[in-house]
Design an enzyme around this catalytic site. Structure first.
Site, mmCIF file in Angstrom:
data_model
loop_
_atom_site.group_PDB
_atom_site.id
_atom_site.type_symbol
_atom_site.label_atom_id
_atom_site.label_comp_id
_atom_site.label_asym_id
_atom_site.label_seq_id
_atom_site.Cartn_x
_atom_site.Cartn_y
_atom_site.Cartn_z
ATOM 1 N N LYS A 97 -11.368 16.040 6.233
ATOM 2 C CA LYS A 97 -12.520 15.315 6.804
ATOM 3 C C LYS A 97 -12.999 16.041 8.066
ATOM 4 C CE LYS A 97 -9.478 12.249 9.438
ATOM 5 N NZ LYS A 97 -8.693 11.005 9.360
ATOM 6 N N ARG B 16 -7.899 -1.787 11.179
ATOM 7 C CA ARG B 16 -9.014 -0.936 10.810
ATOM 8 C C ARG B 16 -9.324 -1.341 9.373
ATOM 9 N NH1 ARG B 16 -8.484 5.550 11.958
ATOM 10 N NH2 ARG B 16 -7.995 5.657 9.763
ATOM 11 N N TYR C 246 -26.628 23.937 36.925
ATOM 12 C CA TYR C 246 -27.408 22.711 37.155
ATOM 13 C C TYR C 246 -26.716 21.829 38.181
ATOM 14 C CZ TYR C 246 -30.257 23.499 32.966
ATOM 15 O OH TYR C 246 -31.116 23.986 32.040
ATOM 16 N N MET D 267 -26.441 23.325 27.801
ATOM 17 C CA MET D 267 -26.578 23.067 26.370
ATOM 18 C C MET D 267 -26.141 24.287 25.547
ATOM 19 S SD MET D 267 -29.959 21.853 24.275
ATOM 20 C CE MET D 267 -30.145 20.296 25.130
HETATM 21 C C1 LIG Z 1 -7.301 11.304 9.398
HETATM 22 C C2 LIG Z 1 -6.330 10.559 8.608
HETATM 23 C C3 LIG Z 1 -5.077 11.096 8.317
HETATM 24 C C4 LIG Z 1 -4.591 12.411 8.888
HETATM 25 O O1 LIG Z 1 -4.091 12.174 10.214
HETATM 26 P P1 LIG Z 1 -3.494 13.371 11.068
HETATM 27 O O2 LIG Z 1 -2.981 12.692 12.289
HETATM 28 O O3 LIG Z 1 -4.624 14.285 11.361
HETATM 29 O O4 LIG Z 1 -2.453 14.015 10.244
HETATM 30 C C5 LIG Z 1 -4.251 10.385 7.464
HETATM 31 N N1 LIG Z 1 -4.636 9.201 6.951
HETATM 32 C C6 LIG Z 1 -5.831 8.641 7.225
HETATM 33 C C7 LIG Z 1 -6.187 7.337 6.622
HETATM 34 C C8 LIG Z 1 -6.716 9.289 8.071
HETATM 35 O O5 LIG Z 1 -7.884 8.723 8.353
#
Ligand SMILES: *Cc1c(COP(=O)(O)O)cnc(C)c1O
Length: 396
Positions: free
Chosen positions: A41, A139, A277, A325
């Protein structure tokens, strides 16, 4: 493979052997029959989703995990035909697309499951669902007491298959005290027994992120989801400490990413001159400035104004004044050899010096995850082999 690095203002290099080693390390820490899911991701934590996916095809990763359908489609476009799990929410209008590309879905509401069941029946193959349990992170996830109701939806439903049962730890990387994680595990275990008793014998159980693999082996189950550690970064300082306590000094994670730029101007300024800046820095001596063509729009955190360092000719040069930037100014007065177009390392090693994502994170009051995942998508990524040759690249 075209190597255009000499023409660029900034670029990222990904050390494939380092990725390989880190994944090998996770493999070695896991029980033999636990599968390894590589999380790609956020553009593979900034390393380049396409590059990392193509690498995964030839590594020991069994599964790939992403957050969104768009990322899942990019993983398929990069040629991965293996198991692919979407860990985040997929809007109802896109569920058919997700099934079309053979993605497995993380589910945590009845409405989505009902739609997937209809789609699965219509397509004549079940939607592969990973049911996410709420065990204390609050979550995504369903409450354990709702589990029986969810299992009823799967019972005898040809449009659905319970491919996985998962949960996610709340603070396993933030602490060396695992009591909260162990309570989450206990709840997960109870739910797991209910799922098995309902006849789901081939459902993959998974809970572990990187920190869990490194510090709490009973989290492994059937599948482990490795993100940050696979890229060679520690989930946190506490994880490093706990890992060293458990395994000794012998767990080497090797950062795979190096972020580079080149000096775009060199000049002397007088003592007492203002830099940047807001006249945010005033020189205390005659100062030789190196102007770098990188700024916060590339992912160099503005919080590093006056705090960050870069590597020039193997030595540390401080960032002076505010990060702009597209530009930042560094002090190379004490690096007399510095020249126009010299290669500069923003994250990574140069000779014997190193700037870690964790160092920048500490200065910018964030975590390494944020530093790497926000590296600009427009920055070209190059994959390097053991000899340092470019073997793949991703140019926007
Ligand atoms: C991002 C994520 C992981 C990976 O976590 P790391 O700490 O980067 O290894 C695993 N499970 C879920 C559900 C995640 O969102």
């Amino acid at each position: 493979m075209q190597d255009t690095r000499n023409r660029l203002l900034t670029w990222i290099e990904v050390d494939l052997p380092a990725l390989e080693e880190n994944l090998g390390l996770f493999r070695a820490l896991l029980p033999e029959n636990t599968r390894l899911l590589l999380v790609v991701k956020a553009n593979a934590y900034g390393h380049g989703l396409g590059l990392v996916t193509r690498f995964a095809g030839s590594s020991c990763a069994d599964h790939i995990g992403v957050h969104s359908l768009q990322e899942a489609a990019a993983v398929r476009a990069a040629g991965w035909s293996g198991p692919l799990l979407i860990m985040g929410y997929v809007p109802h209008l896109c569920l058919a697309d997700a099934m079309e590309i053979g993605a497995e879905l993380t589910v945590f509401d009845q409405e989505t499951i009902a739609r997937l069941a209809r789609l699965g029946r219509r397509l004549g193959r079940p939607a592969e669902c990973h049911l996410k349990l709420e065990t204390g992170t609050n979550r995504h996830g369903i409450a354990p007491e709702d589990l029986p109701r969810y299992l009823e939806r799967f019972a005898g439903e040809p449009g659905l298959r319970l491919a996985g049962l998962s949960t996610h730890f709340a603070n396993i990387e933030d602490t060396t005290d695992h009591s909260y994680a162990k309570e989450q595990l206990r709840l997960f275990g109870e739910c797991g027994r209910i799922v098995r008793a309902a006849g789901h014998t081939d459902t993959l159980f998974h809970t572990a992120c990187s920190a869990a693999v490194l510090t709490l082996s009973e989290t492994a189950f059937d599948l482990a989801r490795a993100g940050i550690g696979a890229y060679g970064l520690w989930p946190s300082r506490e994880t490093l400490v706990s890992t060293r306590e458990r395994h000794g000094e012998q767990v080497p994670l090797r950062p795979a990413l190096t972020w580079k730029t080149r000096i775009a101007q060199i000049k002397w300024v007088k003592p007492g001159a203002f830099v940047g800046y807001g006249c945010s820095h005033r020189t205390g001596r005659r100062t030789r400035l190196a102007i770098l063509p990188v700024g916060y729009s590339d992912g160099y955190d503005r919080g590093l104004s006056g705090l960050g360092h870069v590597l020039v000719r193997g030595r540390r040069a401080p960032v002076l004044g505010r990060v702009c930037m597209n530009l930042l100014m560094t002090d190379v007065t004490d690096i007399p050899g510095a020249r126009l177009e010299d290669e500069v390392v923003l994250i990574g090693r140069q000779d014997t010096e190193e700037i870690r994502a964790a160092d920048l994170a500490a200065s910018a009051q964030t975590i390494a995850y944020e530093i790497v995942s926000r590296l600009g998508r427009h920055i070209p990524r190059f994959a390097l082999d053991a000899a340092g040759e470019v073997v793949d690249c991703e140019e926007p």
